[in-house]
Design an enzyme around this catalytic site. Structure first.
Site, PDB file in Angstrom:
ATOM      1  N   HIS A  43      -3.185  10.811   0.169  1.00 51.22           N
ATOM      2  CA  HIS A  43      -2.624  10.707   1.526  1.00 51.22           C
ATOM      3  C   HIS A  43      -2.064  12.083   1.900  1.00 51.22           C
ATOM      4  O   HIS A  43      -0.866  12.263   2.103  1.00 51.22           O
ATOM      5  CB  HIS A  43      -1.559   9.606   1.581  1.00 51.22           C
ATOM      6  CG  HIS A  43      -1.275   9.090   2.971  1.00 51.22           C
ATOM      7  ND1 HIS A  43      -1.384   7.767   3.307  1.00 51.22           N
ATOM      8  CD2 HIS A  43      -0.873   9.725   4.106  1.00 51.22           C
ATOM      9  CE1 HIS A  43      -1.060   7.597   4.588  1.00 51.22           C
ATOM     10  NE2 HIS A  43      -0.744   8.771   5.089  1.00 51.22           N
TER      11      HIS A  43
ATOM     12  N   ASN B 154      -7.194   1.892   9.910  1.00 48.80           N
ATOM     13  CA  ASN B 154      -5.920   2.145  10.578  1.00 48.80           C
ATOM     14  C   ASN B 154      -6.158   2.123  12.072  1.00 48.80           C
ATOM     15  O   ASN B 154      -6.925   2.927  12.597  1.00 48.80           O
ATOM     16  CB  ASN B 154      -5.355   3.518  10.201  1.00 48.80           C
ATOM     17  CG  ASN B 154      -4.964   3.604   8.740  1.00 48.80           C
ATOM     18  OD1 ASN B 154      -4.966   2.595   8.023  1.00 48.80           O
ATOM     19  ND2 ASN B 154      -4.639   4.794   8.277  1.00 48.80           N
TER      20      ASN B 154
ATOM     21  N   GLU C 136      -3.257   0.057   8.310  1.00 48.50           N
ATOM     22  CA  GLU C 136      -2.137   0.537   9.125  1.00 48.50           C
ATOM     23  C   GLU C 136      -2.283   0.017  10.552  1.00 48.50           C
ATOM     24  O   GLU C 136      -3.405  -0.160  11.041  1.00 48.50           O
ATOM     25  CB  GLU C 136      -2.069   2.074   9.200  1.00 48.50           C
ATOM     26  CG  GLU C 136      -1.586   2.749   7.945  1.00 48.50           C
ATOM     27  CD  GLU C 136      -1.507   4.271   8.081  1.00 48.50           C
ATOM     28  OE1 GLU C 136      -1.244   4.785   9.183  1.00 48.50           O
ATOM     29  OE2 GLU C 136      -1.725   4.944   7.058  1.00 48.50           O
TER      30      GLU C 136
ATOM     31  N   ARG D  42       0.852  -1.184   0.000  1.00 45.32           N
ATOM     32  CA  ARG D  42       0.000   0.000   0.000  1.00 45.32           C
ATOM     33  C   ARG D  42       0.891   1.238   0.000  1.00 45.32           C
ATOM     34  O   ARG D  42       1.621   1.485   0.957  1.00 45.32           O
ATOM     35  CB  ARG D  42      -0.912   0.015   1.231  1.00 45.32           C
ATOM     36  CG  ARG D  42      -1.732   1.296   1.345  1.00 45.32           C
ATOM     37  CD  ARG D  42      -2.590   1.321   2.606  1.00 45.32           C
ATOM     38  NE  ARG D  42      -3.333   2.577   2.683  1.00 45.32           N
ATOM     39  CZ  ARG D  42      -3.266   3.453   3.692  1.00 45.32           C
ATOM     40  NH1 ARG D  42      -2.515   3.209   4.752  1.00 45.32           N
ATOM     41  NH2 ARG D  42      -3.949   4.571   3.672  1.00 45.32           N
TER      42      ARG D  42
ATOM     43  N   TYR E 156      -4.242   2.072  15.897  1.00 45.46           N
ATOM     44  CA  TYR E 156      -3.013   2.184  16.678  1.00 45.46           C
ATOM     45  C   TYR E 156      -3.230   1.992  18.177  1.00 45.46           C
ATOM     46  O   TYR E 156      -2.412   1.380  18.839  1.00 45.46           O
ATOM     47  CB  TYR E 156      -2.339   3.545  16.439  1.00 45.46           C
ATOM     48  CG  TYR E 156      -1.711   3.678  15.066  1.00 45.46           C
ATOM     49  CD1 TYR E 156      -0.388   3.304  14.840  1.00 45.46           C
ATOM     50  CD2 TYR E 156      -2.444   4.162  13.987  1.00 45.46           C
ATOM     51  CE1 TYR E 156       0.195   3.413  13.590  1.00 45.46           C
ATOM     52  CE2 TYR E 156      -1.872   4.274  12.722  1.00 45.46           C
ATOM     53  CZ  TYR E 156      -0.559   3.898  12.527  1.00 45.46           C
ATOM     54  OH  TYR E 156       0.010   3.999  11.281  1.00 45.46           O
TER      55      TYR E 156
ATOM     56  N   GLU F 202      -7.631   8.573   6.034  1.00 35.45           N
ATOM     57  CA  GLU F 202      -7.898   9.265   7.298  1.00 35.45           C
ATOM     58  C   GLU F 202      -8.461  10.677   7.167  1.00 35.45           C
ATOM     59  O   GLU F 202      -7.750  11.663   7.383  1.00 35.45           O
ATOM     60  CB  GLU F 202      -6.621   9.309   8.151  1.00 35.45           C
ATOM     61  CG  GLU F 202      -6.080   7.943   8.520  1.00 35.45           C
ATOM     62  CD  GLU F 202      -4.932   8.005   9.515  1.00 35.45           C
ATOM     63  OE1 GLU F 202      -4.328   9.076   9.681  1.00 35.45           O
ATOM     64  OE2 GLU F 202      -4.644   6.965  10.131  1.00 35.45           O
TER      65      GLU F 202
HETATM   66  C1  GBH Z   1      -1.255   7.591  10.494  1.00 36.26           C
HETATM   67  O1  GBH Z   1      -2.086   8.488  11.135  1.00 36.26           O
HETATM   68  C2  GBH Z   1      -0.954   8.154   9.133  1.00 36.26           C
HETATM   69  O2  GBH Z   1      -1.831   7.635   8.160  1.00 36.26           O
HETATM   70  C3  GBH Z   1       0.471   7.970   8.696  1.00 36.26           C
HETATM   71  O3  GBH Z   1       0.744   8.788   7.597  1.00 36.26           O
HETATM   72  C4  GBH Z   1       1.385   8.243   9.866  1.00 36.26           C
HETATM   73  O4  GBH Z   1       2.728   8.230   9.485  1.00 36.26           O
HETATM   74  C5  GBH Z   1       1.098   7.197  10.909  1.00 36.26           C
HETATM   75  O5  GBH Z   1      -0.210   7.347  11.357  1.00 36.26           O
HETATM   76  C6  GBH Z   1       1.995   7.293  12.140  1.00 36.26           C
HETATM   77  O6  GBH Z   1       1.908   8.524  12.758  1.00 36.26           O
HETATM   78  O7  GBH Z   1      -5.928  11.033  20.823  1.00 36.26           O
HETATM   79  O8  GBH Z   1      -5.253  13.306  20.740  1.00 36.26           O
HETATM   80  O9  GBH Z   1      -3.633  11.627  21.261  1.00 36.26           O
HETATM   81  C7  GBH Z   1      -2.367   8.213  12.465  1.00 36.26           C
HETATM   82  C8  GBH Z   1      -3.013   9.430  13.053  1.00 36.26           C
HETATM   83  C9  GBH Z   1      -2.689  10.698  15.005  1.00 36.26           C
HETATM   84  C10 GBH Z   1      -4.479   9.099  14.900  1.00 36.26           C
HETATM   85  C11 GBH Z   1      -2.848  10.807  16.472  1.00 36.26           C
HETATM   86  C12 GBH Z   1      -4.628   9.209  16.384  1.00 36.26           C
HETATM   87  C13 GBH Z   1      -4.326  10.496  18.328  1.00 36.26           C
HETATM   88  C14 GBH Z   1      -4.490  11.892  18.825  1.00 36.26           C
HETATM   89  N1  GBH Z   1      -3.133   9.416  14.485  1.00 36.26           N
HETATM   90  N2  GBH Z   1      -4.196  10.492  16.876  1.00 36.26           N
HETATM   91  S1  GBH Z   1      -4.861  11.978  20.544  1.00 36.26           S
END
Ligand code: GBH
Length: 475
Positions: free
Chosen positions: A130, A316, A383, A84, A318, A175
């Site tokens: 993106h 995605n 992701e 991707r 995390y 996103e």
């Molecule tokens: C991804 O976004 C992106 O698609 C990618 O480009 C990037 O490199 C990758 O993450 C790693 O960073 O709850 O206030 O703490 C993830 C975006 C940003 C989503 C932070 C969750 C939490 C903010 N993330 N957010 S908070």
């Protein structure tokens, strides 16, 4: 405690696909080479280097514009079924819209990449957008201007025409929350516009329409000839109630998911924004003296058009957060509209990114939530990752997190009958991490940003992922 964990014993289903992810601005570099035009990230970071913590930018990044053959070698050895990556809009259309000529050098770059991937039997999964909007289109208001919908559809059609004979998997957007809410409300990502409670909704309204229109255009003009699939990637966090037994906190957790994730998935899967968003933003807007809701409304035609505009849902994931209701937010803002305070306990294992703590179970919870709310659509995890902030060749914690998340994926598939079709971690390489610059490392491959050719060295997690792909089990 890292060593003692037992992963799920199931094998990945036969048709489950493994991939890995990058994005154009974060890896390509060559910002002004090969006829490329300026994107908002090029422009903004050249204007003001302080927008990034280490005052860097993506001018060179991993230099993948020149070193993509090494990337393909790494992908091949890893054994992934798909890669991707995203296309840089201004490499194809330097001035963005209809009246610009297609840039042949940009087309040649992606043609070579695509052909070499296919020669290795790696399927390209291309993210159309993106975050690297052409600056000339930002000059007209960017995603706040509905004329961008036409420009986006033109750009998407150009890609289908140029590459669709070989590329069968497209992701319209990565996103919405990040480039809209963070880009046009919070002013924390390009184009760094601050308009709390307003900008993010306008941006995402236009971007959701652009998504739907591009999907329908592919369906009408390309699908029968090219036979590909068009999906979309939405970022999802999971939210648990701050106090598990508190009914109020349980309500807050659901409300958080409706606002953060339902905002985009409800229109695409069910046709309109979550009712709770429509209601709350209307009421608060009126109280705040606005004539109409700060959340724009879809017409009934638009609802018909956008409902069901996906072949697969990219996810995605995390991290997980804990939620409780709060009205302690400035107004107007997305936060006060949502009315939920989220946090992460100190006791969860921290990564180097302040928003990622060890919480793999949330991925399974969110997959079940998707199944229940949307009648079990095909979900592709586009992701998932773990950040370090220093040399991390022996990246045990990343290995632990990816295993933990994959274990939850297996449980979701076998114990909850979730329709998960594949998995791709972020990221193949250490990349330019937007406003975090080069301070966060997510790669399964280390990149030496001090070396002229951006030397790549696989980390332990690369070998671990390689073993999972070949054995189709966790170890
Ligand atoms: C991804 O976004 C992106 O698609 C990618 O480009 C990037 O490199 C990758 O993450 C790693 O960073 O709850 O206030 O703490 C993830 C975006 C940003 C989503 C932070 C969750 C939490 C903010 N993330 N957010 S908070």
């Amino acid at each position: 405690h890292l060593a003692s964990t037992q992963w799920s014993n199931y094998s990945f289903p036969k048709d489950f696909i493994f991939g890995i992810t990058t994005s154009a601005y974060q890896i390509e570099g060559a910002w002004s080479e090969g006829g490329k035009g300026l994107s908002i990230w090029d422009y903004d970071l050249h204007q003001n280097s302080s927008l990034v913590v280490d005052k860097t930018n993506g001018d060179i990044a991993c230099n993948s514009y020149h070193r993509w053959k090494e990337d393909v070698e790494l992908l091949k050895h890893l054994g992934v079924n798909f890669y991707r990556f995203s296309i840089s809009w201004t490499r194809i259309l330097p001035l963005g819209g209809k009246d610009t000529k297609i840039n042949d050098e940009g087309v040649k770059y992606y043609n070579e990449l695509i052909d070499n991937l296919l020669a290795e039997e790696i399927l390209p999964y291309i993210t159309i957008y993106h975050w690297d909007l052409p600056q000339v289109l930002q000059d007209k208001g960017g995603w706040l201007n509905e004329t961008l919908i036409e420009d986006y559809v033109f750009y998407a059609r150009t890609l289908f025409q140029l590459f669709g004979d070989r590329v069968k998997h497209w992701i319209t957007f990565n996103e919405f929350f990040q480039f809209c809410e963070v880009g046009y409300s919070d002013g924390q990502r390009a184009p760094f516009v601050s308009s709390p409670g307003v900008g993010g909704y306008q941006c995402s309204h236009n971007a959701l329409l652009a998504h739907g229109r591009a999907y329908r255009m592919y369906e009408k003009e390309f699908k029968s000839i090219q036979g590909g699939n068009v999906g979309v990637t939405v970022d999802g966090s999971w939210c648990d109630p701050l106090t598990p037994t508190s009914e109020s906190d349980q309500g807050a957790a659901e409300q958080f998911t409706q606002f953060n994730y339902g905002w985009f998935t409800y229109p695409i899967l069910l046709g309109n924004y979550p009712p709770i968003m429509i209601d709350r933003i209307y009421v608060l807007s009126k109280q705040q003296g606005y004539e109409s809701s700060r959340l724009p409304a879809f017409t009934s035609e638009e609802i018909k058009m956008i409902k069901g505009s996906y072949d697969f849902l990219g996810l995605n994931y995390y991290s997980t957060y804990l939620c409780t209701f709060s009205d302690n937010f400035s107004q107007p803002s997305f936060e006060s509209d949502c009315g939920v305070l989220s946090s992460q306990p100190e006791s969860w294992e921290p990564s180097a990114a302040d928003w990622i703590k060890y919480s793999p179970w949330g991925l399974r919870e969110l997959l079940v939530w998707i199944k229940e709310h949307f009648n079990n659509p095909p979900v592709l995890i586009t992701e998932n990752g773990w950040a370090y902030n220093s040399l991390d060749l022996d990246d045990t914690e990343r290995i632990h997190y990816l295993n933990g998340c994959l274990s939850e994926v297996l449980k979701a598939i076998y114990e909850k009958e979730c329709n998960v079709i594949g998995y791709a971690p972020w990221s193949l390489l250490d990349t330019f991490e937007w406003t975090m610059g080069y301070t966060l490392k997510f790669g399964l491959v280390h990149v030496d940003f001090e070396s002229a050719n951006r030397t790549r060295i696989p980390k332990r997690s690369y070998n671990m992922f390689r073993n999972i792909i070949s054995s189709r089990r966790l170890e």
